[in-house]
Enzyme design. Sequence first.
Site, short mmCIF file in Angstrom:
data_model
loop_
_atom_site.label_atom_id
_atom_site.label_comp_id
_atom_site.label_asym_id
_atom_site.label_seq_id
_atom_site.Cartn_x
_atom_site.Cartn_y
_atom_site.Cartn_z
N ILE A 3 12.58 -39.25 23.70
CA ILE A 3 13.68 -39.76 24.52
C ILE A 3 14.84 -38.77 24.56
O ILE A 3 15.75 -38.89 25.38
CB ILE A 3 14.20 -41.13 23.99
CG1 ILE A 3 14.64 -41.01 22.52
CG2 ILE A 3 13.12 -42.20 24.15
CD1 ILE A 3 15.30 -42.26 21.98
N ALA A 4 14.82 -37.79 23.67
CA ALA A 4 15.87 -36.77 23.65
C ALA A 4 15.34 -35.55 22.91
O ALA A 4 14.48 -35.66 22.03
CB ALA A 4 17.13 -37.29 22.96
N GLY A 49 15.02 -30.28 16.86
CA GLY A 49 14.05 -31.35 16.75
C GLY A 49 14.03 -32.23 17.99
O GLY A 49 14.71 -31.94 18.98
N GLN A 50 13.20 -33.27 17.95
CA GLN A 50 13.11 -34.23 19.03
C GLN A 50 13.33 -35.63 18.50
O GLN A 50 13.14 -35.90 17.31
CB GLN A 50 11.75 -34.13 19.73
CG GLN A 50 11.62 -32.87 20.58
CD GLN A 50 10.29 -32.77 21.30
OE1 GLN A 50 9.30 -33.34 20.86
NE2 GLN A 50 10.27 -32.02 22.39
N LYS A 88 14.10 -39.11 14.48
CA LYS A 88 14.44 -37.71 14.73
C LYS A 88 13.52 -36.84 13.89
O LYS A 88 13.45 -36.99 12.67
CB LYS A 88 15.91 -37.47 14.36
CG LYS A 88 16.47 -36.13 14.76
CD LYS A 88 17.98 -36.10 14.47
CE LYS A 88 18.62 -34.79 14.85
NZ LYS A 88 20.09 -34.81 14.58
N ASP A 106 31.05 -31.85 16.22
CA ASP A 106 30.43 -31.62 17.51
C ASP A 106 30.82 -32.69 18.54
O ASP A 106 30.00 -33.54 18.88
CB ASP A 106 28.91 -31.59 17.34
CG ASP A 106 28.22 -30.86 18.47
OD1 ASP A 106 28.92 -30.22 19.28
OD2 ASP A 106 26.98 -30.93 18.55
#
Length: 457
Positions: free
Chosen positions: A135-136, A141-142, A157, A287
């Site tokens: 989804i991202a 990483g994913q 994650k 961030d």
Amino acid sequence: MAKDRIPTSRISRTAKVSSLAAGQAARQLRTHATNLARSEEGRSAALERRHLEAAEQIVAALGTMKGAAMKLGQVMSFLDVGLVPEEHREEFQKKLGALRDAAPKVRFTDMRKVIESELEAPLGEVFKEFDEEPIAAASIGQVYRARLPDDRIVAVKVQYPGVAAAVRADMQNLGMILRLMKRIAPGLDVKNTADEIRSRIYDELDYELEAQNQRALSRIFKNHPFIVVPDVVTSLSREKVMVSEFVSGAGFDSVKEGDQATRDRVGEIVFRFYFGCMYRHRQFSGDPHPGNFLLMPDGRVAFLDFGLFKVMPRNLIELELETQRAGHEGDAQRLWEIWAEGGLLKEPDKFRPDKLLSQFLDATWWYLTDETLELEPDIATQVMIDMSDPRSEHFGQMRHETLPADHIFGRRVELLTLAVLGQLRATNNWHRIAREWMYGDDPVTALGEEEAAFYSQ
């Protein structure tokens, strides 16, 4: 989906970065020589072209890498606030956005091996359902959507296989990338910045550490009226896998298209979260990226991604708050004393207090001025120029200042928060909000009153 190999050889990656740096150096020398015969307007145009060339080369340099490069694209995203000519800005922001969103294309079979190795169990034993389509895509990483046996929906994650070695190779090349950055922002302290970036990015390789950061803020904001930090599923979080509560909501692009009241409300929440974490709690996400928060259907804002994280010593936070109070009150002598005693001036006797105050206010006026202000994207651009650019009237004096490593990410958080608020075109009296932690004042906004009631509990 084909696997995109993550290169880890420093030699091959160094060659790519070195050629870009050499090309930029040659262009800078040519620009300098030609400037001798140019008008002021011509010099300004040449400087803008040099900024654009350097910025594009940085994007190209980072884009050849697959480890820390994507994260460096976020760390250095102050480029996105406008240090390129206005007519090229939209195109450049798209390039930088693509860099931030880029990620290796890794087959799910390889990602599955990471999950099962870290959790020491087959996927089907740990999760009731697991959607194999990410989804991202994060920098290292994913993220996947899954369901636990107790029916909780979670975000999983997962770190790319081999990315840790790639990051280590990228970090050895960090100095070269920062030298490219220094051509855009000559006031940049390369050594301090490199040390701080290495420290923070190495931390990001450890998802257990990120889980710890997220748990700390999740506890602080538990039951908060308008801020959500998703809970971590500690029992399923490891060095390369982190599982947390799944949240959904409208992304930044949708919020930007909202009405003024929505944008003002989200802007105040973003300001309260990033500045409040820093000055109230001395720990904060480094961030403030538009992709790291979502406007949930119930009106709360969820904040994500706590790999880039900083904990500040109390004495440094107090020094910064004292500096802000002196700046707001126009006390140039006191500001000079704070900076001199705090070690921020290499040779204090060479600094005039009035010039120091002027420089400080050029970077902080938007939240030290007691007025209602509508922020715009160009404000962040100008603040960035005033902080580090040769076009700044303060540039001569900035070269004799030193910014301790502990302060670097604080300044970055302030600037990138301003950039987000500017893109939202949010309106508020930002100083009146900041006074809650600067002076301990009572809140003057509805959100402030809600938050005060929350903290009083």
